[in-house]
Motif scaffolding. Structure first.
Motif, PDB file in Angstrom:
ATOM      1  N   TYR A 150     -67.923   3.427 176.814  1.00 53.85           N
ATOM      2  CA  TYR A 150     -69.337   3.489 176.446  1.00 53.85           C
ATOM      3  C   TYR A 150     -69.548   3.532 174.934  1.00 53.85           C
ATOM      4  O   TYR A 150     -70.672   3.353 174.461  1.00 53.85           O
ATOM      5  CB  TYR A 150     -69.990   4.717 177.088  1.00 53.85           C
ATOM      6  CG  TYR A 150     -70.204   4.559 178.569  1.00 53.85           C
ATOM      7  CD1 TYR A 150     -71.290   3.848 179.063  1.00 53.85           C
ATOM      8  CD2 TYR A 150     -69.305   5.099 179.478  1.00 53.85           C
ATOM      9  CE1 TYR A 150     -71.480   3.685 180.430  1.00 53.85           C
ATOM     10  CE2 TYR A 150     -69.479   4.949 180.848  1.00 53.85           C
ATOM     11  CZ  TYR A 150     -70.571   4.231 181.319  1.00 53.85           C
ATOM     12  OH  TYR A 150     -70.748   4.056 182.671  1.00 53.85           O
ATOM     13  N   LEU A 151     -68.478   3.795 174.172  1.00 51.34           N
ATOM     14  CA  LEU A 151     -68.586   3.838 172.711  1.00 51.34           C
ATOM     15  C   LEU A 151     -67.607   2.854 172.086  1.00 51.34           C
ATOM     16  O   LEU A 151     -66.682   3.246 171.354  1.00 51.34           O
ATOM     17  CB  LEU A 151     -68.312   5.259 172.203  1.00 51.34           C
ATOM     18  CG  LEU A 151     -69.202   6.383 172.739  1.00 51.34           C
ATOM     19  CD1 LEU A 151     -68.745   7.722 172.204  1.00 51.34           C
ATOM     20  CD2 LEU A 151     -70.670   6.130 172.401  1.00 51.34           C
ATOM     21  N   PRO A 152     -67.759   1.578 172.340  1.00 47.95           N
ATOM     22  CA  PRO A 152     -66.820   0.593 171.792  1.00 47.95           C
ATOM     23  C   PRO A 152     -66.857   0.590 170.269  1.00 47.95           C
ATOM     24  O   PRO A 152     -67.924   0.655 169.653  1.00 47.95           O
ATOM     25  CB  PRO A 152     -67.334  -0.737 172.367  1.00 47.95           C
ATOM     26  CG  PRO A 152     -68.784  -0.491 172.651  1.00 47.95           C
ATOM     27  CD  PRO A 152     -68.869   0.935 173.079  1.00 47.95           C
ATOM     28  N   LEU A 200     -73.949  12.981 175.584  1.00 46.25           N
ATOM     29  CA  LEU A 200     -73.372  11.651 175.395  1.00 46.25           C
ATOM     30  C   LEU A 200     -74.409  10.556 175.144  1.00 46.25           C
ATOM     31  O   LEU A 200     -74.122   9.583 174.439  1.00 46.25           O
ATOM     32  CB  LEU A 200     -72.543  11.273 176.623  1.00 46.25           C
ATOM     33  CG  LEU A 200     -71.263  12.073 176.851  1.00 46.25           C
ATOM     34  CD1 LEU A 200     -70.678  11.758 178.228  1.00 46.25           C
ATOM     35  CD2 LEU A 200     -70.237  11.765 175.762  1.00 46.25           C
ATOM     36  N   ALA A 201     -75.592  10.700 175.723  1.00 48.84           N
ATOM     37  CA  ALA A 201     -76.591   9.618 175.680  1.00 48.84           C
ATOM     38  C   ALA A 201     -76.933   9.174 174.258  1.00 48.84           C
ATOM     39  O   ALA A 201     -76.994   7.956 173.994  1.00 48.84           O
ATOM     40  CB  ALA A 201     -77.836  10.037 176.443  1.00 48.84           C
ATOM     41  N   PRO A 202     -77.184  10.072 173.297  1.00 46.36           N
ATOM     42  CA  PRO A 202     -77.506   9.604 171.932  1.00 46.36           C
ATOM     43  C   PRO A 202     -76.379   8.786 171.310  1.00 46.36           C
ATOM     44  O   PRO A 202     -76.638   7.826 170.581  1.00 46.36           O
ATOM     45  CB  PRO A 202     -77.749  10.921 171.164  1.00 46.36           C
ATOM     46  CG  PRO A 202     -78.122  11.906 172.200  1.00 46.36           C
ATOM     47  CD  PRO A 202     -77.317  11.551 173.402  1.00 46.36           C
ATOM     48  N   MET A 203     -75.136   9.157 171.585  1.00 43.29           N
ATOM     49  CA  MET A 203     -74.005   8.400 171.061  1.00 43.29           C
ATOM     50  C   MET A 203     -73.980   6.998 171.661  1.00 43.29           C
ATOM     51  O   MET A 203     -73.712   6.016 170.951  1.00 43.29           O
ATOM     52  CB  MET A 203     -72.680   9.107 171.377  1.00 43.29           C
ATOM     53  CG  MET A 203     -72.567  10.519 170.845  1.00 43.29           C
ATOM     54  SD  MET A 203     -70.932  11.188 171.278  1.00 43.29           S
ATOM     55  CE  MET A 203     -71.289  12.945 171.179  1.00 43.29           C
ATOM     56  N   VAL A 204     -74.203   6.932 172.968  1.00 47.45           N
ATOM     57  CA  VAL A 204     -74.184   5.632 173.643  1.00 47.45           C
ATOM     58  C   VAL A 204     -75.312   4.750 173.124  1.00 47.45           C
ATOM     59  O   VAL A 204     -75.131   3.554 172.866  1.00 47.45           O
ATOM     60  CB  VAL A 204     -74.299   5.822 175.172  1.00 47.45           C
ATOM     61  CG1 VAL A 204     -74.429   4.481 175.872  1.00 47.45           C
ATOM     62  CG2 VAL A 204     -73.087   6.592 175.692  1.00 47.45           C
ATOM     63  N   THR A 205     -76.497   5.345 172.956  1.00 48.01           N
ATOM     64  CA  THR A 205     -77.639   4.587 172.430  1.00 48.01           C
ATOM     65  C   THR A 205     -77.347   4.067 171.029  1.00 48.01           C
ATOM     66  O   THR A 205     -77.632   2.899 170.700  1.00 48.01           O
ATOM     67  CB  THR A 205     -78.890   5.470 172.401  1.00 48.01           C
ATOM     68  OG1 THR A 205     -79.200   5.912 173.731  1.00 48.01           O
ATOM     69  CG2 THR A 205     -80.079   4.720 171.834  1.00 48.01           C
ATOM     70  N   ALA A 206     -76.773   4.919 170.184  1.00 47.46           N
ATOM     71  CA  ALA A 206     -76.443   4.507 168.818  1.00 47.46           C
ATOM     72  C   ALA A 206     -75.405   3.407 168.807  1.00 47.46           C
ATOM     73  O   ALA A 206     -75.483   2.453 168.023  1.00 47.46           O
ATOM     74  CB  ALA A 206     -75.940   5.719 168.022  1.00 47.46           C
ATOM     75  N   ALA A 207     -74.421   3.489 169.710  1.00 44.07           N
ATOM     76  CA  ALA A 207     -73.366   2.477 169.782  1.00 44.07           C
ATOM     77  C   ALA A 207     -73.956   1.128 170.201  1.00 44.07           C
ATOM     78  O   ALA A 207     -73.548   0.087 169.689  1.00 44.07           O
ATOM     79  CB  ALA A 207     -72.285   2.917 170.769  1.00 44.07           C
ATOM     80  N   ARG A 208     -74.903   1.153 171.126  1.00 45.90           N
ATOM     81  CA  ARG A 208     -75.518  -0.092 171.593  1.00 45.90           C
ATOM     82  C   ARG A 208     -76.413  -0.697 170.516  1.00 45.90           C
ATOM     83  O   ARG A 208     -76.527  -1.914 170.396  1.00 45.90           O
ATOM     84  CB  ARG A 208     -76.321   0.172 172.860  1.00 45.90           C
ATOM     85  CG  ARG A 208     -75.447   0.466 174.088  1.00 45.90           C
ATOM     86  CD  ARG A 208     -76.269   0.897 175.269  1.00 45.90           C
ATOM     87  NE  ARG A 208     -75.439   1.122 176.445  1.00 45.90           N
ATOM     88  CZ  ARG A 208     -75.868   1.690 177.576  1.00 45.90           C
ATOM     89  NH1 ARG A 208     -77.137   2.098 177.655  1.00 45.90           N
ATOM     90  NH2 ARG A 208     -75.053   1.853 178.593  1.00 45.90           N
ATOM     91  N   THR A 209     -77.020   0.178 169.728  1.00 43.43           N
ATOM     92  CA  THR A 209     -77.920  -0.301 168.669  1.00 43.43           C
ATOM     93  C   THR A 209     -77.164  -1.016 167.561  1.00 43.43           C
ATOM     94  O   THR A 209     -77.623  -2.025 167.006  1.00 43.43           O
ATOM     95  CB  THR A 209     -78.717   0.879 168.073  1.00 43.43           C
ATOM     96  OG1 THR A 209     -79.471   1.515 169.105  1.00 43.43           O
ATOM     97  CG2 THR A 209     -79.662   0.390 166.984  1.00 43.43           C
ATOM     98  N   THR A 210     -75.970  -0.489 167.245  1.00 45.25           N
ATOM     99  CA  THR A 210     -75.190  -1.069 166.168  1.00 45.25           C
ATOM    100  C   THR A 210     -74.260  -2.172 166.629  1.00 45.25           C
ATOM    101  O   THR A 210     -73.617  -2.823 165.802  1.00 45.25           O
ATOM    102  CB  THR A 210     -74.340   0.032 165.485  1.00 45.25           C
ATOM    103  OG1 THR A 210     -73.480   0.651 166.485  1.00 45.25           O
ATOM    104  CG2 THR A 210     -75.239   1.103 164.878  1.00 45.25           C
TER     105      THR A 210
END
Length: 211
Positions: A150-152, A200-210
């Motif tokens: 989830y955090l590539p 975990l959700a904020p990290m996943v959202t940030a990873a998808r945004t970038t």
């Protein structure tokens, strides 16, 4: 071998296995009730409804009982986390992945509360300490792999830190879950899921945004 021995040998072995299972079940109850340190072979024999002499036919002391019980539970636990932490489908939402993992581990620990009593107590007997450490390391590796999905692109150190936090939160929540029953237990399970997802959700959202 005489025919009589050929016939009675397997039956004798089966009776022995049933007796061992009976003693391990009794030990699990005693360890959960009084803790490993305060328990005794006499208490385990009494719980199993057998004489101490019968117990000593199979186990020399309570440490041997705990090690046999722990070995079996560790093996089953490995099977459990192999299933609940299997690689996820790319379309699997974070909430579903967390829920599946939590439900699987909670179900195992509720079915075998002695696992928590033995493995998370301050007095893990004998070589169970090594098995526990190996299980913990393997479990962390599987959690890291799930989080990395989830955090590539996240640094390895960040993934490891996040996995340890998730594991710590889970262990703290598990103790609360096991200390309650019924609807209150279900409520704590849901709270544990909420905590992990919100972490975990904020990290996943940030990873998808970038990405």
């Amino acid at each position: 071998m005489p025919v009589d021995q050929e016939k009675t040998g397997p039956r004798r072995q089966a009776r022995g296995e049933r007796r061992i299972a009976q003693l391990l079940e009794a030990a699990a109850s005693v360890f959960c009730t009084t803790g490993y340190t305060a328990s005794s072979t006499n208490a385990i024999a009494r719980e199993a409804g057998v004489s101490p002499g019968t117990l000593y036919q199979f186990f020399p002391n309570k440490e041997a009982i705990a090690i046999e019980l722990g070995d079996r539970l560790v093996h089953e636990m490995r099977d459990t986390y192999g299933e609940v932490l299997a690689p996820v489908d790319p379309s699997t939402p974070l909430e579903e992945a967390v829920g599946t993992a939590v439900d699987g581990f909670i179900a195992f620990n509720c079915l075998h509360p002695v696992f928590f009593a033995l493995m998370h107590g301050p007095d893990i007997p004998g070589r169970l300490t090594e098995e526990h450490d190996a299980l913990h390391a393997n479990l962390l590796a599987r959690v890291e792999a799930l989080i990395a999905f989830y955090l590539p692109g996240a640094p390895t150190a960040d993934i490891a830190r996040t996995a340890r936090m998730c594991f710590g939160l889970y262990k703290a929540g598990l103790e609360l879950v096991l200390s309650h029953e019924g609807t209150e237990r279900e409520a704590y399970v849901q709270e544990l899921k909420n905590v992990l997802i919100r972490y975990l959700a904020p990290m996943v959202t940030a990873a998808r945004t970038t990405a």
